[in-house]
Design a protein around this motif. Structure first.
Motif, mmCIF file in Angstrom:
data_model
loop_
_atom_site.group_PDB
_atom_site.id
_atom_site.type_symbol
_atom_site.label_atom_id
_atom_site.label_comp_id
_atom_site.label_asym_id
_atom_site.label_seq_id
_atom_site.Cartn_x
_atom_site.Cartn_y
_atom_site.Cartn_z
ATOM 1 N N UNK A 82 1.030 -1.054 -0.267
ATOM 2 C CA UNK A 82 0.121 -0.125 0.402
ATOM 3 C C UNK A 82 0.933 1.329 -0.027
ATOM 4 N N UNK A 83 2.101 1.266 1.241
ATOM 5 C CA UNK A 83 2.820 2.593 0.978
ATOM 6 C C UNK A 83 3.572 3.115 0.078
ATOM 7 N N UNK A 84 3.959 1.596 -1.303
ATOM 8 C CA UNK A 84 4.835 1.524 -2.632
ATOM 9 C C UNK A 84 3.492 2.184 -3.530
ATOM 10 N N UNK A 85 2.416 2.070 -3.438
ATOM 11 C CA UNK A 85 1.304 2.071 -4.248
ATOM 12 C C UNK A 85 1.136 3.865 -4.216
ATOM 13 N N UNK A 86 0.822 3.831 -2.485
ATOM 14 C CA UNK A 86 0.525 5.690 -2.475
ATOM 15 C C UNK A 86 1.098 6.815 -3.019
ATOM 16 N N UNK A 87 2.927 5.789 -2.448
ATOM 17 C CA UNK A 87 3.709 6.797 -3.821
ATOM 18 C C UNK A 87 4.146 6.807 -4.703
ATOM 19 N N UNK A 88 3.108 5.603 -5.672
ATOM 20 C CA UNK A 88 3.382 5.790 -7.435
ATOM 21 C C UNK A 88 2.446 6.623 -7.395
ATOM 22 N N UNK A 89 0.785 7.000 -7.229
ATOM 23 C CA UNK A 89 0.198 7.849 -7.390
ATOM 24 C C UNK A 89 0.622 9.087 -6.840
ATOM 25 N N UNK A 90 1.604 9.547 -6.114
ATOM 26 C CA UNK A 90 2.133 10.830 -5.908
ATOM 27 C C UNK A 90 1.776 10.958 -3.711
ATOM 28 N N UNK A 91 1.372 10.453 -3.244
ATOM 29 C CA UNK A 91 0.796 10.060 -2.259
ATOM 30 C C UNK A 91 1.308 9.690 -1.148
ATOM 31 N N UNK A 92 0.594 9.187 -0.162
ATOM 32 C CA UNK A 92 1.715 8.170 1.353
ATOM 33 C C UNK A 92 0.466 7.293 1.589
ATOM 34 N N UNK A 93 0.859 6.845 2.691
ATOM 35 C CA UNK A 93 -0.144 6.264 3.938
ATOM 36 C C UNK A 93 0.777 6.750 4.992
ATOM 37 N N UNK A 94 -1.088 6.352 6.158
ATOM 38 C CA UNK A 94 -0.984 7.220 7.004
ATOM 39 C C UNK A 94 -1.154 5.819 8.149
ATOM 40 N N UNK A 95 -0.426 5.898 9.358
ATOM 41 C CA UNK A 95 -1.755 5.111 10.109
ATOM 42 C C UNK A 95 -1.383 5.312 11.593
ATOM 43 N N UNK A 96 -2.500 5.545 12.306
ATOM 44 C CA UNK A 96 -2.256 6.285 13.426
ATOM 45 C C UNK A 96 -3.908 5.283 14.021
ATOM 46 N N UNK A 97 -3.882 5.994 15.396
ATOM 47 C CA UNK A 97 -5.380 4.640 16.243
ATOM 48 C C UNK A 97 -5.725 5.927 16.642
ATOM 49 N N UNK A 98 -7.282 6.136 17.218
ATOM 50 C CA UNK A 98 -8.277 6.395 17.208
ATOM 51 C C UNK A 98 -8.052 7.205 19.063
ATOM 52 N N UNK A 99 -8.742 8.232 19.518
ATOM 53 C CA UNK A 99 -8.403 8.297 21.031
ATOM 54 C C UNK A 99 -9.414 8.087 21.647
ATOM 55 N N UNK A 100 -10.516 7.528 21.377
ATOM 56 C CA UNK A 100 -11.501 6.618 21.584
ATOM 57 C C UNK A 100 -10.801 4.815 21.457
ATOM 58 N N UNK A 101 -10.559 4.435 20.238
ATOM 59 C CA UNK A 101 -10.386 2.690 20.179
ATOM 60 C C UNK A 101 -10.201 3.615 18.609
ATOM 61 N N UNK A 102 -9.288 1.712 18.594
ATOM 62 C CA UNK A 102 -9.100 1.243 17.027
ATOM 63 C C UNK A 102 -7.978 1.762 16.085
ATOM 64 N N UNK A 103 -7.822 1.503 15.184
ATOM 65 C CA UNK A 103 -7.054 1.859 14.464
ATOM 66 C C UNK A 103 -7.244 2.419 12.903
ATOM 67 N N UNK A 104 -6.509 3.773 12.663
ATOM 68 C CA UNK A 104 -7.284 3.970 10.918
ATOM 69 C C UNK A 104 -5.634 3.862 10.054
ATOM 70 N N UNK A 105 -6.269 3.535 8.783
ATOM 71 C CA UNK A 105 -5.117 3.689 7.691
ATOM 72 C C UNK A 105 -5.692 4.832 7.129
ATOM 73 N N UNK A 106 -4.798 5.740 6.452
ATOM 74 C CA UNK A 106 -5.645 6.404 5.370
ATOM 75 C C UNK A 106 -4.365 6.869 4.222
ATOM 76 N N UNK A 107 -5.007 6.641 3.088
ATOM 77 C CA UNK A 107 -3.946 6.416 1.957
ATOM 78 C C UNK A 107 -4.271 7.842 1.046
ATOM 79 N N UNK A 108 -3.250 8.498 0.654
ATOM 80 C CA UNK A 108 -3.204 9.699 0.053
ATOM 81 C C UNK A 108 -3.027 9.405 -0.855
ATOM 82 N N UNK A 109 -3.277 10.215 -2.042
ATOM 83 C CA UNK A 109 -3.162 10.300 -3.520
ATOM 84 C C UNK A 109 -3.407 11.341 -4.200
ATOM 85 N N UNK A 110 -2.679 11.341 -5.312
ATOM 86 C CA UNK A 110 -2.793 12.565 -6.392
ATOM 87 C C UNK A 110 -3.572 12.832 -7.395
ATOM 88 N N UNK A 111 -4.948 13.413 -7.079
ATOM 89 C CA UNK A 111 -5.815 13.581 -8.103
ATOM 90 C C UNK A 111 -5.561 13.585 -9.571
#
Length: 111
Positions: A82-111
């Motif tokens: 996912x990280x490699x492909x996101x970078x190919x899209x001109x973006x990135x991947x972000x991993x984080x935790x939510x304040x109350x529970x669980x995880x969140x993965x965000x993929x950023x891509x250039x339009x």
């Protein structure tokens, strides 16, 4: 703002499939998927209500063959792809935790 984007369908599908698969494996009851547009980027976020990432996982889970005892052994190569492909899209991947529970993965891509 546009209702359409022009992108590599197979690559984007692979990225979204991987982050959805992770959410399915680690969620207890709920998964939330969202898409946001900001400036020249699209953000695809997959949020689950599982235990979230450890601090080590937040730093290294997108590295090839990262393993962690807390997740049953291994993230494999899914997040690193996912990280490699996101970078190919001109973006990135972000991993984080939510304040109350669980995880969140965000993929950023250039339009």
């Amino acid at each position: 703002n546009s209702d359409f984007i022009s992108t590599d369908k197979a690559m984007l599908s692979k990225v979204l499939e991987n982050i959805f698969d992770n959410a399915l494996r680690f969620s207890h009851e709920e998964i939330i998927f969202s898409i946001k547009e900001k400036e020249d980027y699209l953000y695809f976020s997959m949020q689950d209500d599982g235990v979230g990432f450890t601090s080590e996982e937040l730093k290294s889970a997108a590295s090839f063959f990262f393993s962690s005892a807390s997740n049953g052994g291994n993230f494999g190569i899914g997040l690193s792809i996912c990280k490699i492909l996101s970078e190919k899209f001109g973006g990135d991947i972000f991993l984080d935790n939510l304040p109350d529970r669980g995880a969140i993965i965000t993929i950023k891509i250039k339009k």
